[in-house]
Design an enzyme around this catalytic site. Structure first.
Site, PDB file in Angstrom:
ATOM      1  N   CYS A   1       0.861  -1.185   0.000  1.00 48.61           N
ATOM      2  CA  CYS A   1       0.000   0.000   0.000  1.00 48.61           C
ATOM      3  C   CYS A   1       0.899   1.237   0.000  1.00 48.61           C
ATOM      4  CB  CYS A   1      -0.898   0.004   1.227  1.00 48.61           C
ATOM      5  SG  CYS A   1       0.038   0.081   2.781  1.00 48.61           S
TER       6      CYS A   1
ATOM      7  N   HIS B   1       0.052  -4.778  19.736  1.00 52.77           N
ATOM      8  CA  HIS B   1       0.447  -4.395  18.381  1.00 52.77           C
ATOM      9  C   HIS B   1       1.086  -3.010  18.437  1.00 52.77           C
ATOM     10  CE1 HIS B   1       0.183  -3.159  14.157  1.00 52.77           C
ATOM     11  NE2 HIS B   1       0.110  -4.440  13.867  1.00 52.77           N
TER      12      HIS B   1
ATOM     13  N   GLU C   1       1.114  -0.477  16.494  1.00 49.20           N
ATOM     14  CA  GLU C   1       0.245   0.649  16.147  1.00 49.20           C
ATOM     15  C   GLU C   1      -0.647   1.026  17.323  1.00 49.20           C
ATOM     16  OE1 GLU C   1      -3.591   1.858  13.506  1.00 49.20           O
ATOM     17  OE2 GLU C   1      -2.287   0.338  12.613  1.00 49.20           O
TER      18      GLU C   1
ATOM     19  N   THR D   1      -5.790   0.660  12.287  1.00 54.72           N
ATOM     20  CA  THR D   1      -6.093   0.808  10.859  1.00 54.72           C
ATOM     21  C   THR D   1      -6.118  -0.504  10.090  1.00 54.72           C
ATOM     22  OG1 THR D   1      -3.765   1.149  10.289  1.00 54.72           O
ATOM     23  CG2 THR D   1      -5.067   3.119  10.802  1.00 54.72           C
TER      24      THR D   1
ATOM     25  N   SER E   1       2.139  -9.725  10.631  1.00 54.74           N
ATOM     26  CA  SER E   1       1.362  -8.740   9.876  1.00 54.74           C
ATOM     27  C   SER E   1      -0.118  -8.855  10.201  1.00 54.74           C
ATOM     28  CB  SER E   1       1.581  -8.940   8.372  1.00 54.74           C
ATOM     29  OG  SER E   1       0.636  -8.210   7.622  1.00 54.74           O
TER      30      SER E   1
ATOM     31  N   ASN F   1      -2.744  -7.097   9.032  1.00 53.49           N
ATOM     32  CA  ASN F   1      -3.681  -7.081   7.903  1.00 53.49           C
ATOM     33  C   ASN F   1      -3.614  -8.380   7.103  1.00 53.49           C
ATOM     34  OD1 ASN F   1      -2.342  -6.472   5.020  1.00 53.49           O
ATOM     35  ND2 ASN F   1      -1.101  -5.476   6.598  1.00 53.49           N
TER      36      ASN F   1
ATOM     37  N   SER G   1       1.958  -5.353   3.439  1.00 51.82           N
ATOM     38  CA  SER G   1       3.406  -5.213   3.646  1.00 51.82           C
ATOM     39  C   SER G   1       4.208  -6.267   2.890  1.00 51.82           C
ATOM     40  CB  SER G   1       3.732  -5.290   5.144  1.00 51.82           C
ATOM     41  OG  SER G   1       3.110  -6.413   5.744  1.00 51.82           O
TER      42      SER G   1
END
Length: 320
Positions: free
Chosen positions: A14, A126, A128, A166, A224, A226, A268
């Site tokens: 992304c 995490h 984030e 996100t 990861s 996502n 990623s």
């Protein structure tokens, strides 16, 4: 196996990941090795190893970074405490935090000044989540599932806002958000959802892909978020799904008696790994590859001041 590979569209990198990797590569070209990076720049083993080979050193503790060094914050963002410590230690800092994560940080800071408390929907531990929750010293409550919502204790009831990691499952987050709304009808929600466009698009692509195939392969590293959500989504839709770091992780047994294989990649995971998986699947008997229709992404984020004003070739020429 014999048959067709269906490729999800979009898949892989992304804009936030592209930007984060380019920041490290440009810093290496401009200042030379080593460049220190707090936490994995993005959660992908191949990407991290590639940057290590070029001279990046990944650390968790800022005490590991020598005075005067160049430091890059990872795409996941950092807490205010980490930011203050890095500045106090005198590092040259480049911030590779994804701008969509930064948007959440800015919203938290703004509403906190107005007296809001927060519920954050996300996964404990995490980076984030640690970065977003670390924008405040108090007044932000993490919920990982619907049952956590019942356990939230607010200091006051009048001003409450919700923010989201996100990279969550869109469907899971919606279910938790509904529970938050039911318990706290006054909750303030973001004008646009916090789950990023790339996460949404890749999950939508899997929703289109999974019903058309007999097995789904997701290229992505175990860390990861996502990528894990893509595998879970395919399985929730009733299609067996496996996540692999690369072609070497494929098990031929997954494809026995199956003629339609779906393939995608987390945000990623680089395309070179997808192509490696395709080659391996061809060696196992796949005869064709077909791209599904999907959203074309045009998003591009600017680079930090001092890194983005010249081409990579110009930066390299200056060093030579």
């Amino acid at each position: 196996m014999a048959g067709e590979i269906l490729l999800a569209e979009p898949r892989g990198f992304c804009a936030g990941v592209d930007r984060a990797i380019e920041i490290v590569e440009r810093a290496l070209l401009k200042f030379g090795a080593p460049i220190y990076v707090r936490h994995e720049i993005v959660h992908n083993t191949y990407v991290v190893n590639d940057l290590k080979a070029k001279g990046a050193i990944f650390i968790e503790n800022l005490a590991e970074v020598p005075p005067g060094a160049t430091l890059v914050f990872s795409a996941h963002g950092v807490s205010q405490a980490v930011r203050r410590e890095a500045e106090a230690r005198g590092f040259q800092i480049f911030d590779a935090t994804c701008p969509l994560v930064t948007k959440v940080h800015v919203e938290v800071a703004k509403l906190a000044r107005e007296g809001y408390e927060f519920i954050m929907i996300g996964h404990k531990g995490h980076p984030e989540v640690e970065g977003t929750m670390g924008q405040l010293s108090e007044g932000i409550h993490l919920v990982e599932d619907v049952s956590d919502v019942a356990r939230v204790h607010l200091r006051q009831q009048d001003k409450l806002a919700v923010v989201t990691q996100t990279t969550l499952s869109v469907d899971d987050a919606a279910e938790i958000l509904q529970a938050v709304r039911e318990r706290f009808p006054q909750v303030r929600e973001p004008k646009q959802q916090d789950i990023c466009y790339a996460t949404q698009n890749r999950q939508d692509a899997v929703k289109l892909l999974a019903p058309q195939v007999e097995v789904v392969v997701v290229v992505g590293s175990p860390t990861s978020s996502n990528s894990n959500r893509l595998r879970e989504l395919a399985e929730r839709l009733g299609t067996p799904a496996y996540m692999v770091d690369g072609a070497e992780d494929l098990d031929p047994a997954w494809f026995e008696g199956r003629s339609q294989v779906g393939l995608t990649a987390g945000a990623s995971a680089p395309e070179v790994l997808v192509q490696g998986v395709i080659e391996r699947l061809r060696a196992l008997g796949a005869t064709s590859v077909r791209k599904l229709d999907g959203v074309t992404e045009h998003t591009r984020f600017p680079l930090p001041m001092g890194l983005g004003d010249k081409s990579m070739a110009e930066v390299a020429a200056e060093r030579s």
